[in-house]
Design a protein around this motif. Structure first.
Motif, short mmCIF file in Angstrom:
data_model
loop_
_atom_site.label_atom_id
_atom_site.label_comp_id
_atom_site.label_asym_id
_atom_site.label_seq_id
_atom_site.Cartn_x
_atom_site.Cartn_y
_atom_site.Cartn_z
N HIS A 37 5.44 9.29 0.88
CA HIS A 37 4.68 10.25 0.08
C HIS A 37 3.88 11.15 1.01
O HIS A 37 3.54 10.78 2.12
CB HIS A 37 3.74 9.52 -0.87
N LYS A 38 3.60 12.35 0.52
CA LYS A 38 2.77 13.30 1.24
C LYS A 38 1.41 13.40 0.55
O LYS A 38 1.27 13.04 -0.62
CB LYS A 38 3.44 14.68 1.31
N VAL A 39 0.43 13.92 1.26
CA VAL A 39 -0.92 13.98 0.71
C VAL A 39 -0.94 14.75 -0.61
O VAL A 39 -1.62 14.37 -1.57
CB VAL A 39 -1.88 14.63 1.74
N ALA A 40 -0.16 15.83 -0.70
CA ALA A 40 -0.14 16.65 -1.91
C ALA A 40 0.38 15.90 -3.14
O ALA A 40 0.11 16.31 -4.27
CB ALA A 40 0.72 17.90 -1.69
N HIS A 41 1.11 14.81 -2.93
CA HIS A 41 1.58 14.02 -4.07
C HIS A 41 0.46 13.23 -4.73
O HIS A 41 0.56 12.86 -5.90
CB HIS A 41 2.67 13.04 -3.63
N LEU A 42 -0.59 12.94 -3.96
CA LEU A 42 -1.66 12.08 -4.45
C LEU A 42 -2.95 12.82 -4.75
O LEU A 42 -3.72 12.40 -5.61
CB LEU A 42 -1.96 10.98 -3.42
N VAL A 43 -3.22 13.89 -4.03
CA VAL A 43 -4.51 14.57 -4.11
C VAL A 43 -4.41 15.80 -4.99
O VAL A 43 -3.55 16.65 -4.79
CB VAL A 43 -5.01 14.95 -2.69
N ASP A 44 -5.30 15.88 -5.96
CA ASP A 44 -5.37 17.06 -6.82
C ASP A 44 -5.93 18.26 -6.06
O ASP A 44 -6.63 18.08 -5.06
CB ASP A 44 -6.28 16.76 -8.02
N PRO A 45 -5.62 19.47 -6.53
CA PRO A 45 -4.87 19.80 -7.74
C PRO A 45 -3.34 19.75 -7.58
O PRO A 45 -2.63 19.82 -8.57
CB PRO A 45 -5.32 21.22 -8.06
N ALA A 52 -4.39 8.08 7.06
CA ALA A 52 -5.76 8.03 6.56
C ALA A 52 -5.85 8.15 5.05
O ALA A 52 -6.92 7.95 4.48
CB ALA A 52 -6.58 9.16 7.20
N VAL A 53 -4.75 8.48 4.38
CA VAL A 53 -4.76 8.62 2.92
C VAL A 53 -3.78 7.62 2.33
O VAL A 53 -2.61 7.59 2.72
CB VAL A 53 -4.38 10.06 2.50
N GLU A 54 -4.26 6.82 1.39
CA GLU A 54 -3.42 5.77 0.82
C GLU A 54 -3.83 5.52 -0.62
O GLU A 54 -4.85 6.03 -1.09
CB GLU A 54 -3.55 4.48 1.64
N ALA A 55 -3.02 4.73 -1.31
CA ALA A 55 -3.32 4.35 -2.69
C ALA A 55 -3.00 2.88 -2.87
O ALA A 55 -1.93 2.41 -2.47
CB ALA A 55 -2.49 5.20 -3.67
N SER A 60 4.91 -8.28 -6.32
CA SER A 60 5.91 -7.22 -6.34
C SER A 60 5.98 -6.55 -4.99
O SER A 60 5.10 -6.73 -4.14
CB SER A 60 5.57 -6.17 -7.40
N ARG A 61 7.00 -5.81 -4.78
CA ARG A 61 7.15 -5.07 -3.52
C ARG A 61 6.30 -3.81 -3.57
O ARG A 61 6.46 -2.99 -4.46
CB ARG A 61 8.62 -4.69 -3.31
N SER A 62 5.39 -3.67 -2.64
CA SER A 62 4.54 -2.50 -2.59
C SER A 62 5.36 -1.26 -2.28
O SER A 62 6.32 -1.31 -1.51
CB SER A 62 3.43 -2.67 -1.53
N LEU A 63 4.96 -0.14 -2.88
CA LEU A 63 5.63 1.12 -2.58
C LEU A 63 5.15 1.68 -1.26
O LEU A 63 4.02 1.48 -0.85
CB LEU A 63 5.32 2.14 -3.70
N ARG A 64 6.04 2.40 -0.63
CA ARG A 64 5.62 3.08 0.59
C ARG A 64 6.35 4.41 0.69
O ARG A 64 7.52 4.48 0.42
CB ARG A 64 5.93 2.24 1.82
N MET A 86 0.85 -1.19 0.00
CA MET A 86 0.00 0.00 0.00
C MET A 86 0.88 1.24 0.00
O MET A 86 1.83 1.34 0.78
CB MET A 86 -0.88 0.00 1.25
N LEU A 87 0.59 2.16 -0.89
CA LEU A 87 1.29 3.44 -0.90
C LEU A 87 0.57 4.36 0.08
O LEU A 87 -0.63 4.59 -0.06
CB LEU A 87 1.30 4.02 -2.31
N ARG A 88 1.30 4.86 1.05
CA ARG A 88 0.68 5.68 2.09
C ARG A 88 1.20 7.11 2.02
O ARG A 88 2.38 7.33 1.78
CB ARG A 88 0.95 5.08 3.47
N ALA A 89 0.30 8.05 2.23
CA ALA A 89 0.65 9.46 2.21
C ALA A 89 0.46 10.04 3.61
O ALA A 89 -0.63 9.96 4.17
CB ALA A 89 -0.23 10.21 1.21
N HIS A 90 1.53 10.59 4.16
CA HIS A 90 1.50 11.08 5.53
C HIS A 90 1.40 12.60 5.60
O HIS A 90 1.73 13.31 4.64
CB HIS A 90 2.75 10.60 6.28
N THR A 91 0.96 13.07 6.73
CA THR A 91 0.85 14.51 6.96
C THR A 91 2.18 15.08 7.41
O THR A 91 3.11 14.35 7.79
CB THR A 91 -0.20 14.80 8.04
N VAL A 92 2.26 16.40 7.38
CA VAL A 92 3.47 17.08 7.81
C VAL A 92 3.81 16.73 9.26
O VAL A 92 4.96 16.43 9.59
CB VAL A 92 3.31 18.60 7.65
#
Length: 467
Positions: A175-183, A204-207, A463-467, A1-7
């Motif tokens: 990854h950070k939330v801004a990398h995944l969430v538009d705009p 709470a935000v993942e891909a 495959s190895r999941s990204l994180r 699971m690719l996870r996006a963390h907060t600051v």
């Protein structure tokens, strides 16, 4: 699971790591990964021309240390200092390696790549005029963002004022939330993650990644029969929009369930059964897909489906008739439809999609799938999955009908609404990418590609999941 963390999550993890490591170790790891990514982008270091845009924070330090590594390998490295307080150690290292720094924009040469180290993850949205002037001067030069594109809101993906539009973002630790969430995601370009050894919490935000989808996709057991595999019903289409029913049935009939039922106008039903002879009529189902092309009949379609007390996918015309909580449902609006449901302007949803999809999920007590460049799937508790598969060619008439049918099939096969929506969106986007082959596509071609994409996903080696 690719996870996006907060600051805040990243900062706590960095503080814990720094307490256990020698001084400066995290920055050196980041700088090494950044320099390597730049070399890969340029195809080498010797003789290449690199410009660093350097602010006062740690991102500026990362850029300076990376510049020192590049200069030591023969690159011509210049740094434009955009603050009175550049990172001392990084600046000294750059100069010692043969790099050069200035505060005068007109003293710079012509770079082949620009490293954006203007603002770190703690910066506010927007940029100061001197940074904007530098970016405008080198607007035709590829940009590598250090950690995040400067000027975006890192925790929401929102934009407010000038910002960097990167060709590549090299991020550190997670990854950070801004990398995944538009705009903001659209301003990040391609993403490259450098592991710097952070111990990070759940987020709470993942891909979803291919391994996640493979684990969630339904598979028939050795004793399966058509009813135990799931039966999905489709209430869609009208005399005006018969094609919507055909496409929704095509998405539902991608092979993930044992049976598809269609209920709709007789003339449309005849067309559906001609195109899909395996489809049958009304009867018991484990999930309903309601609304695509329903027109004036969409309200009755939704009421009839709700009476069966099974999970629902509510799409298109039926969304206008959602008048209260719908536990167990998946709503699938695009930005305009969600704006109408929330009684706000479409531009507000497009500017703050994360905020609005979460608000909608909480308001209607169900999963909401907000279609877009990066589709967002939210549940009432605030969890969000971002779909990163797909291509711009997928913005075509009828694609949403196929998606609604596919999500309905996954519901009928036994996935919970959050998994059904996020897996369906991932598979839909991946199938579109394959069907497009780099060029235009139609919704029908996406539907045809679905079984092949599912087969390839199930058969692929782990495959190895990204994180």
């Amino acid at each position: 699971m690719l996870r996006a963390h907060t600051v805040e999550q990243v900062r706590r993890a960095e503080q814990a790591a720094m307490a256990a490591l020698p001084d400066g170790a995290l920055m050196q790891r980041a700088a090494a990964g950044l320099a390597t990514a730049v070399v890969d982008l340029l195809g080498g270091a010797y003789g290449r021309r690199v410009l660093l845009l350097v602010g006062a924070g740690d991102n500026g330090g990362d850029a300076l240390w990376a510049g020192a590594r590049l200069a030591a390998r023969g690159a011509r490295v210049e740094a434009l200092l955009l603050s009175e307080h550049a990172h001392d150690g990084g600046l000294a290292a750059l100069r010692a390696a043969g790099g050069w720094a200035t505060r005068a924009l007109d003293e710079l040469g012509d770079p082949e790549v620009v490293l954006d180290g203007i603002v770190g993850i703690g910066g506010r949205p927007g940029l100061r005029p001197d940074a904007v002037a530098a970016l405008e001067r080198f607007a035709a030069v590829p940009v590598v963002a250090v950690d995040v594109p400067s000027g975006v809101d890192v925790d929401t993906g929102e934009l407010d004022g000038p910002h960097v539009r990167a060709n590549l973002t090299v991020t550190f630790g997670t990854h950070k939330v801004a990398h995944l969430v538009d705009p903001a995601a659209a301003a990040s370009g391609s993403l490259h993650l450098v592991d710097i050894g952070l111990d990070l919490p759940d987020t709470a935000v993942e891909a979803l990644q291919p391994d996640d989808v493979r684990a969630l996709l339904p598979r028939p057991g050795p004793d399966a029969q058509k009813y135990t595999r799931g039966v999905v019903g489709v209430r869609a289409g009208s005399a005006t929009y018969p094609g919507a029913a055909l496409l929704a049935v095509a998405g539902a009939g991608s092979g993930l369930v044992g049976m598809v039922r269609y209920v709709g106008p007789d003339a449309v039903a005849d067309r559906v059964r001609t195109a899909h002879p395996e489809v049958v009529g009304e009867g018991r189902v484990q999930a309903w897909v309601v609304g695509p092309g329903g027109g004036d009949d969409a309200a009755d379609m939704l009421a009839a489906a709700r009476a069966d007390d099974v999970p629902l996918v509510v799409d298109a015309d039926a969304l206008r008739h959602v008048d209260g909580p719908l536990p167990g449902a998946v709503l699938t609006p695009h930005a305009g439809e969600l704006a109408a449901m929330l009684e706000v302007a479409r531009e507000e949803v497009e500017a703050r999609p994360l905020e609005h999809v979460r608000a909608a999920a909480q308001r209607w007590g169900c999963v909401v799938l907000l279609k877009g460049h990066h589709t967002l799937v939210a549940d009432p508790a605030g969890r969000v999955r971002v779909t990163t598969t797909g291509v711009p060619w997928l913005a075509t008439a009828g694609a949403g009908d196929v998606l609604a049918g596919l999500v309905g099939a996954l519901l009928a096969a036994g996935l919970d609404p959050f998994d059904a929506a996020s897996v369906g969106s991932w598979v839909h986007g991946a199938a579109a990418t394959e069907a497009a082959g780099g060029g235009p596509l139609t919704a029908s071609r996406v539907a045809v590609q679905l079984p092949r994409l599912v087969r390839e996903t199930l058969a692929a080696p782990r495959s190895r999941s990204l994180r």
